[in-house]
Design an enzyme around this catalytic site. Sequence first.
Site, PDB file in Angstrom:
ATOM      1  N   CYS A  77     -22.150 -53.783  33.544  1.00  0.00           N
ATOM      2  CA  CYS A  77     -21.447 -54.896  34.189  1.00  0.00           C
ATOM      3  C   CYS A  77     -21.525 -54.763  35.715  1.00  0.00           C
ATOM      4  O   CYS A  77     -22.590 -54.879  36.286  1.00  0.00           O
ATOM      5  CB  CYS A  77     -20.014 -55.019  33.667  1.00  0.00           C
ATOM      6  SG  CYS A  77     -19.256 -56.608  34.101  1.00  0.00           S
ATOM      7  N   HIS A 178     -21.235 -56.092  28.205  1.00  0.00           N
ATOM      8  CA  HIS A 178     -20.498 -54.873  27.869  1.00  0.00           C
ATOM      9  C   HIS A 178     -20.933 -54.366  26.500  1.00  0.00           C
ATOM     10  O   HIS A 178     -20.460 -54.878  25.483  1.00  0.00           O
ATOM     11  CB  HIS A 178     -18.992 -55.155  27.851  1.00  0.00           C
ATOM     12  CG  HIS A 178     -18.397 -55.366  29.198  1.00  0.00           C
ATOM     13  ND1 HIS A 178     -17.936 -54.325  29.979  1.00  0.00           N
ATOM     14  CD2 HIS A 178     -18.193 -56.488  29.919  1.00  0.00           C
ATOM     15  CE1 HIS A 178     -17.460 -54.805  31.117  1.00  0.00           C
ATOM     16  NE2 HIS A 178     -17.611 -56.114  31.106  1.00  0.00           N
ATOM     17  N   GLU A 180     -19.978 -51.757  25.061  1.00  0.00           N
ATOM     18  CA  GLU A 180     -18.804 -51.164  24.399  1.00  0.00           C
ATOM     19  C   GLU A 180     -17.877 -52.221  23.800  1.00  0.00           C
ATOM     20  O   GLU A 180     -16.960 -51.881  23.051  1.00  0.00           O
ATOM     21  CB  GLU A 180     -18.043 -50.260  25.388  1.00  0.00           C
ATOM     22  CG  GLU A 180     -17.166 -50.957  26.404  1.00  0.00           C
ATOM     23  CD  GLU A 180     -17.892 -51.608  27.572  1.00  0.00           C
ATOM     24  OE1 GLU A 180     -17.186 -52.146  28.448  1.00  0.00           O
ATOM     25  OE2 GLU A 180     -19.138 -51.593  27.624  1.00  0.00           O
TER      26      GLU A 180
END
Length: 197
Positions: A77, A178, A180
């Site tokens: 990011c 992202h 994650e």
Amino acid sequence: MITIIDYKSGNLRSISNSFKKIGVEAIITSDPTEIANAKHLVLPGVGAFGTAMENIEPFKDVIFEHIDDGKPFLGICLGLQVLLSSSEESPGVKGLDIFKGHVAKIPEGRKIPHMGWNQLKQVKECPILDGVDGKDFYFVHSYHAVLDDESNLSAVVDYGIDLTAAVSNDNVFATQFHPEKSGVPGLKILKNFVSLE
């Protein structure tokens, strides 16, 4: 062992937990010695470009050394955006300049921020993107990377225009989305990163 740089600008816990999900230990640290000894280094990031660059200042040398040594590096990011030369968000603030280019506001006529799930379109071979072309990933950003050298562009996402979704060159990789927060495809990217020598 994965080393995540804690420079007070990232959602560190969720990234660490994602590595744990794939069976890999990750440490979160702001200790330059631990960062210097890292085999795989992750630079996450949320927030403003200028603040991030201020907070990264003590770690710049170890980041450059890690990259120069050919060891795998992953920006996430804002951790992608700071790899560029500059950003419209913070005029006059220099980025890490690892990728020549600038960070620009997403053009008007689109909802800002670009937030939610969007489909990845891979544009060149990239080891961390192996097996995820066409999958949906989670984005939250108001600014996007504009590269001077298109050969560093790994993937885009369609938001009325093509926005940079991932960049890579040699051992340096970064995603605007992202991993994650992107479920199974995101974990696949982290697995691919971990498997790099």
